[in-house]
Structures are given as structure tokens and as C-alpha cells.
Design a protein around this motif. Structure first.
Motif, short mmCIF file in Angstrom:
data_model
loop_
_atom_site.label_atom_id
_atom_site.label_comp_id
_atom_site.label_asym_id
_atom_site.label_seq_id
_atom_site.Cartn_x
_atom_site.Cartn_y
_atom_site.Cartn_z
N LEU A 148 0.85 -1.19 0.07
CA LEU A 148 0.12 0.08 0.04
C LEU A 148 0.99 1.36 0.05
CD1 LEU A 148 -2.49 -1.32 2.60
CD2 LEU A 148 -3.18 -0.62 0.24
N VAL A 149 1.88 1.17 0.87
CA VAL A 149 2.85 2.60 0.97
C VAL A 149 3.29 2.82 -0.33
CG1 VAL A 149 4.94 3.26 1.82
CG2 VAL A 149 3.04 2.22 3.42
N ALA A 150 3.83 1.72 -1.17
CA ALA A 150 4.54 1.95 -2.58
C ALA A 150 3.60 2.25 -3.45
CB ALA A 150 5.16 0.57 -2.75
N GLN A 151 2.55 1.95 -3.51
CA GLN A 151 1.13 2.70 -4.22
C GLN A 151 1.06 3.99 -4.15
OE1 GLN A 151 -2.03 -0.06 -3.85
NE2 GLN A 151 -1.25 -1.86 -5.11
N ILE A 152 0.67 4.18 -2.66
CA ILE A 152 0.51 5.76 -2.29
C ILE A 152 1.48 6.64 -2.47
CG2 ILE A 152 0.04 7.21 -0.30
CD1 ILE A 152 -1.54 4.48 0.82
N GLU A 153 3.05 6.23 -2.43
CA GLU A 153 4.12 7.23 -2.62
C GLU A 153 4.22 7.18 -4.07
OE1 GLU A 153 7.47 5.27 -0.68
OE2 GLU A 153 7.04 6.28 1.23
N ALA A 154 3.75 6.42 -4.81
CA ALA A 154 4.03 6.66 -6.11
C ALA A 154 2.89 7.64 -7.07
CB ALA A 154 3.85 5.28 -7.09
N ALA A 155 1.89 7.92 -6.07
CA ALA A 155 0.83 8.77 -6.86
C ALA A 155 1.11 10.16 -7.33
CB ALA A 155 -0.37 8.41 -5.95
N ASP A 156 0.57 10.54 -8.29
CA ASP A 156 0.55 12.02 -8.65
C ASP A 156 -0.74 12.51 -8.13
OD1 ASP A 156 3.16 12.44 -10.14
OD2 ASP A 156 2.31 10.98 -11.34
N CYS A 157 -1.71 11.59 -8.32
CA CYS A 157 -3.29 11.98 -7.70
C CYS A 157 -3.81 10.75 -6.99
CB CYS A 157 -3.99 12.31 -9.30
SG CYS A 157 -5.66 12.52 -8.68
N LEU A 158 -4.15 11.02 -6.10
CA LEU A 158 -5.03 10.10 -5.16
C LEU A 158 -6.55 10.38 -5.18
CD1 LEU A 158 -3.06 9.64 -1.82
CD2 LEU A 158 -3.02 8.00 -3.62
N LEU A 159 -7.43 9.31 -5.63
CA LEU A 159 -8.79 9.13 -5.74
C LEU A 159 -9.53 8.54 -4.57
CD1 LEU A 159 -9.71 8.80 -9.49
CD2 LEU A 159 -9.17 11.24 -8.37
N LEU A 160 -10.00 9.20 -3.59
CA LEU A 160 -10.65 8.70 -2.55
C LEU A 160 -12.01 7.94 -2.89
CD1 LEU A 160 -9.92 10.87 0.36
CD2 LEU A 160 -8.68 9.08 -0.21
N SER A 161 -12.25 6.62 -3.10
CA SER A 161 -13.19 5.91 -3.66
C SER A 161 -14.25 5.65 -2.50
CB SER A 161 -12.84 4.72 -4.42
OG SER A 161 -12.29 3.75 -3.65
N LYS A 162 -15.40 5.37 -2.80
CA LYS A 162 -16.61 4.87 -2.08
C LYS A 162 -16.92 5.89 -0.99
CE LYS A 162 -14.91 0.20 -2.72
NZ LYS A 162 -14.13 -0.97 -2.00
N THR A 163 -16.63 7.27 -1.28
CA THR A 163 -16.90 8.00 -0.25
C THR A 163 -18.49 8.49 -0.27
OG1 THR A 163 -16.68 9.84 -2.04
CG2 THR A 163 -14.78 9.63 -0.26
N ASP A 164 -19.05 7.72 -1.27
CA ASP A 164 -20.66 7.98 -1.16
C ASP A 164 -21.33 6.94 -0.26
OD1 ASP A 164 -19.70 5.68 -2.26
OD2 ASP A 164 -21.62 5.53 -3.65
N VAL A 165 -20.28 6.02 0.37
CA VAL A 165 -21.17 5.19 1.55
C VAL A 165 -20.16 5.35 2.84
CG1 VAL A 165 -22.31 3.65 0.18
CG2 VAL A 165 -19.71 3.42 0.64
N ALA A 166 -19.03 6.15 2.62
CA ALA A 166 -18.40 6.43 3.83
C ALA A 166 -18.98 7.59 4.76
CB ALA A 166 -16.78 6.63 3.75
N HIS A 167 -18.76 7.50 5.93
CA HIS A 167 -18.84 8.64 7.04
C HIS A 167 -17.82 9.45 6.88
CE1 HIS A 167 -22.16 6.51 8.72
NE2 HIS A 167 -21.51 5.47 9.15
N SER A 168 -18.21 10.92 7.10
CA SER A 168 -17.17 11.96 7.05
C SER A 168 -16.09 11.80 7.94
CB SER A 168 -17.71 13.35 7.36
OG SER A 168 -18.33 13.36 8.81
N ASP A 169 -16.16 10.91 9.03
CA ASP A 169 -14.84 10.79 9.70
C ASP A 169 -14.35 9.59 9.18
OD1 ASP A 169 -17.06 9.03 10.22
OD2 ASP A 169 -16.45 8.51 12.52
N GLN A 170 -14.78 8.80 8.31
CA GLN A 170 -13.98 7.75 7.79
C GLN A 170 -13.10 8.38 6.65
OE1 GLN A 170 -17.24 5.12 7.07
NE2 GLN A 170 -16.24 3.51 7.85
N VAL A 171 -13.73 9.17 6.02
CA VAL A 171 -12.79 10.21 4.83
C VAL A 171 -11.85 10.79 5.69
CG1 VAL A 171 -13.06 11.80 2.96
CG2 VAL A 171 -14.90 10.09 3.42
N GLY A 172 -12.05 11.70 6.62
CA GLY A 172 -11.11 12.27 7.26
C GLY A 172 -9.97 11.43 7.82
#
Length: 309
Positions: A148-172
């Protein structure tokens, strides 16, 4: 790549799409493919079962290539991405753009470095999808963290998915976990992948400076897969119950089964979420289920029991 550089040479734009198993890469790619207008796009995937292109987009299947109704094509790149890219460059009619879907267990940064090595290709950027519901707990798992860390560090853009079913505190909480790993990344989140696609349509996220990245242990040594061929027909409710009671060691499962209500149905399991939808009959050879787990943790007996009559 043994190439000759020509002044004014047209460069093919390449976008790398990464993200862990079940993060939503397939959903995003299907939205993008629906939105393509006036461009010839080639999508490189690990295998067609991983991409699961929406049936209404498919015009024809031929060998390792899928022709789409909008003039785009999808090709299976197999285990050698460099050879797949060389075939693109040797094509007398190369595509306008190339999208590469990285395996859910691989490092998209490695793909980006390979793209940068070819002067005929222009890396637009690395987009990594992150499951806002699961990333906090996934990062706490020492068996998953390195990937996971290797994927995140490689990103120019992170897309947070499933925010339609996540609570705001989960997104935070998800953002709080991601920020120390890649503080300079562009964050996008949306209730629907279609909105994310619209936001990204004309966005230039290419960064000329290669990102430093950690050496990732080969994903083929960290993860293992199970392949099953369902022959039974069950109700949607029964399939849902069987899938939802699989052990948590099953990180991802997807494929096709027969249900009494729909005939053929596509099924997906990611974390605790199960999705079963009507689907046209899959192409010959794709009537299967694929499950992924950490090597040594595959619950084979439970998976085999999933297909018992």
C-alpha cells in the motif's frame, strides 16, 4: 527501448491507474471508456477478467484484444509490460492515448519508470485509487502495508473511492493516514466515479520529476490466487450469503456465477462489501471466480465450499 529521437516527434500520452484490490479501478475505467470521444485509446490490462469491461461497450473479442464500440481497444499485456509498449510503438497507427491498469497488488511506480524510459511516450501521471472505507485498517496490517505504501508514494493523484457510503470521519481518517505518506499529492474525492472522470478529463497531472520509491517485494511472492469454475445455480440471496461469510483472509474476489433471478451474474467481494449484478454470458474461458489472498493465508477449503451444491 532502442529508439531514434526525432525533433517534433508526436508523443503518446500514458496514464497509469493503480490502487489496491477492490479500490474501484474497474468502475473508474468503465466510466472513462464511456466518456471517450474522438480519441483512439488503448487500455493495457493484466488480464480481461481483472478489467471486466461493461458488456455494452464491447464490440468484438479476438484473441488477446477487445474492440470497443467507441473505437478504443483493450489488450492483455501479460507478464511483460515492456514488450506490450514496444508493440504499441511499432504499430503503424498508434493510439492517441494509453491507459495502463496496474495489478491491485503491484507498484504503479515501477510502470511509471518504464514509461519514462521511452521518449515516444509522455507520462501524464500516476492515479491511485484508495478505498476510503478500508485504507486505515489496511495500513495497520503489516502484511499489506509495504504494498500500500509503495502505491501511495508513487501517486501524482489520489482518488478516494466509496466516499458515497463512507462517513465523514472515515474520509477524514483516510486522509490523515495518507498525508504522511504523500503530502504533495493531489487529492480528489467524489460520490461517483463519473464525477471523478469529469474532473480528470482535461487535467494535466504529469510531473517531470521521477518520484523516489521504496523497493517493493515482488507481488507474486506476497499474494496468491485461487481460481474456481462455478457450475451451480443459486438465488442472489444465497450467493450473497455465501460470499459475505467467506473468511476475511479473502482480500478480493470477482467473477461470474449463475443466479436464478438473472441467469449469469457478475459478483464482486472487497472487504465486507458484496456486489451481485445481472450480466451477459461471459466469453468462453471467463466463466470463473478469482480470489486473492496473502500467500500462506488462502482459505482454500472455504473457497471450494463456496461452489458446493
Amino acid at each position: 527501448f532502442p529508439v531514434t529521437i526525432c525533433v517534433g516527434m508526436h508523443r503518446i500520452a500514458v496514464t497509469v491507474i493503480g490502487g489496491f484490490l477492490g479500490a474501484g479501478k474497474t468502475t473508474l475505467l468503465n466510466h472513462w471508456l464511456r466518456a471517450v470521444r474522438g480519441k483512439r485509446v488503448m487500455v493495457l490490462v493484466n488480464d480481461f477478467g481483472a478489467l471486466n469491461i461493461d458488456a455494452e461497450l464491447i464490440a468484438a473479442l479476438q484473441g488477446d484484444t477487445i474492440a470497443l464500440t467507441n473505437g478504443c481497444i483493450c489488450c492483455q499485456m501479460g507478464g511483460d509490460l515492456s514488450q506490450a509498449l514496444i508493440r504499441i510503438l511499432d504499430n503503424p497507427e498508434p493510439p492517441d492515448e494509453v491507459w495502463i491498469e496496474a495489478s491491485g497488488a503491484s507498484d504503479p511506480g515501477r510502470i511509471a519508470r518504464l514509461v519514462r524510459a521511452a521518449p515516444e511516450l509522455e507520462l501524464r501521471g500516476v492515479i491511485v485509487l484508495v478505498d476510503s472505507l478500508a485504507i486505515a485498517s489496511q495500513l495497520q496490517n503489516p502484511m499489506l502495508r509495504e504494498t500500500l505504501v509503495a502505491q501511495i508514494e508513487a501517486a501524482d493523484c489520489l482518488l478516494l473511492s466509496k466516499t458515497d457510503v463512507a462517513h465523514s470521519d472515515q474520509v477524514g481518517q483516510a486522509q490523515a493516514c495518507l498525508h504522511p505518506l504523500n503530502p504533495h499529492v493531489l487529492y480528489l474525492q467524489s460520490d461517483e466515479c463519473g464525477v471523478m472522470a469529469a474532473q480528470l478529463k482535461d487535467m494535466r497531472i504529469f510531473s517531470p520529476e521521477p518520484k523516489p520509491s521504496m523497493q517493493l517485494t515482488g507481488h507474486d511472492r506476497r499474494f496468491t490466487a485461487w481460481l474456481g469454475h462455478p457450475t451451480i445455480t443459486l438465488s442472489v440471496h444465497e450467493w450473497h450469503w455465501r460470499l459475505s461469510t467467506l473468511p476475511e483472509e479473502v482480500l478480493r474476489l470477482k467473477g461470474f456465477v449463475r443466479s436464478r433471478e438473472h441467469g449469469w451474474s457478475s459478483v464482486q467481494l472487497a472487504g465486507s462489501r458484496v456486489c451481485i449484478e445481472p450480466h451477459e454470458a461471459p466469453a468462453q474461458g471467463r466463466e470463473s471466480l478469482v480470489a486473492i489472498a496473502l500467500r500462506g493465508c488462502l482459505p482454500r477449503q472455504a473457497l471450494e465450499g463456496l461452489l458446493d451444491a
